[in-house]
Design an enzyme around this catalytic site. Structure first.
Site, PDB file in Angstrom:
ATOM      1  N   LYS A 111     -11.130 -14.585 -14.715  1.00  0.00           N
ATOM      2  CA  LYS A 111     -10.094 -16.152 -14.238  1.00  0.00           C
ATOM      3  C   LYS A 111     -10.204 -17.123 -14.659  1.00  0.00           C
ATOM      4  CE  LYS A 111      -8.054 -13.207 -11.357  1.00  0.00           C
ATOM      5  NZ  LYS A 111      -8.478 -12.694 -10.188  1.00  0.00           N
ATOM      6  N   LYS A 191      -1.586  -0.368 -16.770  1.00  0.00           N
ATOM      7  CA  LYS A 191      -1.574   1.350 -15.130  1.00  0.00           C
ATOM      8  C   LYS A 191      -0.150   0.525 -14.491  1.00  0.00           C
ATOM      9  CE  LYS A 191      -4.289  -2.536 -12.284  1.00  0.00           C
ATOM     10  NZ  LYS A 191      -5.853  -2.147 -11.685  1.00  0.00           N
ATOM     11  N   LYS A 194       2.724  -4.580 -10.706  1.00  0.00           N
ATOM     12  CA  LYS A 194       4.102  -5.606 -11.055  1.00  0.00           C
ATOM     13  C   LYS A 194       4.342  -6.225 -11.287  1.00  0.00           C
ATOM     14  CE  LYS A 194       5.572  -5.334  -5.974  1.00  0.00           C
ATOM     15  NZ  LYS A 194       5.668  -5.444  -4.374  1.00  0.00           N
TER      16      LYS A 194
END
Ligand code: TRP
Length: 333
Positions: A111, A191, A194
């Protein structure tokens, strides 16, 4: 009955990858365990760029979960921020968690690379909040994907440390990996997600399903209708395994001998997906038409969760020798 706890980021309308990988698993656990499922809106704030769609994302996600078969009578389904005791436990756990443990968590490092402009304090504490989620309900079994294993390891270390410093309160939570293989998106590369726009929504209409399936990539080596196909490497075939289980052998052999073309094969898949999802679409429409239904389910879930949470916090404060707050009227009695 052992307690299952899991948390899910509010990602809005769910897709068939979520269904096959996560939701189906959560549904089947309902009969065997005491299940608590939490929509982790506070966790979402650690990475959200915009809060514009947060409420809608929670609503649509919960609607899909209920439509697919999560039973709010059997399981507790609630929103993380509705039971604020989790933030209390998070703070108390932060006192027994060495910073060095948090700085070496792989998702944290990732992150930091992905959002260098927003490395907030909450991001470092993400696994501590996750531990508080589980521990507040004394969750023992945690259904998660493989990416969450380092978090679970840390959760065990944190509760172990708490227990040894202050006395036993928390069982050590164990991850329960979902046995479903990775569901690839329609691009056949990433994969289903969204963020890659390669998904089919649970709530999609038959027409939308057909349109989406038609855009999917198939076996790249099969360029002409007369070429024989390789179902083992074809993503459409992989989806047939889930949605057309009774006919997979026939589909595989027809593909191999070029008996059916990709277009035909995709139309069949679109129909199977559509008929599998039909009961969900119907239930979704019924639930969505009941005013306040979702709000009521979540309020009831939060009440049941909070009763457990309050008891745990009381126990934790007792062990940590924090002075319990006593109501004035009790003192005067
Ligand atoms: N970190 C999890 C994820 O990104 C979500 C989560 C939050 C969670 N709290 C949890 C999962 C507690 C299991 C248990 O998917």
């Amino acid at each position: 009955m052992k307690r299952v706890f899991s948390g899910f980021r509010p990602t809005g309308k769910q897709h068939i990858g979520n269904y096959l990988g996560t939701i189906q698993n959560c549904i089947s656990l309902q009969d065997e365990y005491d299940c608590i499922y939490c929509v982790v809106d506070i966790h979402a704030l650690t990475t959200l760029e915009s809060i514009e769609s947060l409420r809608e994302d929670i609503y649509e996600m919960v609607l899909d979960w209920l439509a697919a078969g999560i039973d709010p009578q059997k399981s507790i389904l609630f929103v993380q921020s509705h039971v604020p005791q989790v933030m209390e436990l998070h703070t108390l756990f932060s006192m027994v968690t060495p910073l060095s443990w948090l700085l070496r968590v792989p998702t944290f490092k990732e992150k930091v690379k992905m959002q260098p402009h927003n490395v907030n304090y909450g991001l470092v504490g993400y696994p501590v909040l996750m531990t508080a989620d589980i521990a507040l309900y004394k969750g023992e079994i945690v259904p998660v994907g493989e990416d969450q294993l380092p978090h679970l390891e840390l959760a065990r270390e944190i509760v172990r440390r708490f227990n040894s410093l202050y006395g036993f309160v928390f069982p050590e939570p164990q991850a329960k990996l979902t046995s479903f293989p990775l569901i690839l998106g329609l691009d056949g590369i990433q994969k289903m997600s969204k963020s890659y726009n390669n998904y089919i929504e649970i709530a999609a209409s038959p027409q939308e399903i057909l349109e989406r399936v038609m855009t999917a990539f198939t076996d790249p080596a099969r360029r002409y209708r007369s070429d024989s196909g390789h179902p083992d490497i074809c993503n459409i075939f992989c989806l047939h395994k889930f949605f057309t289980p009774a006919r997979v052998d026939e589909i595989a052999s027809e593909c191999r001998r070029a008996g059916i073309g990709c277009v035909e094969c995709k139309k069949m898949l679109a129909e199977s997906i559509s008929s599998t999802l039909e009961p969900f679409r119907e239930k979704r429409a019924i639930l969505a038409s009941k005013p306040n239904y979702i709000t009521e389910v979540l309020a009831d879930g939060a009440n049941r969760a909070e009763a457990i949470a309050k008891e745990t916090i009381r126990e934790v404060k007792e062990k940590m020798r924090l002075l319990q707050r006593v109501q004035l009227e009790h003192i005067r009695d």
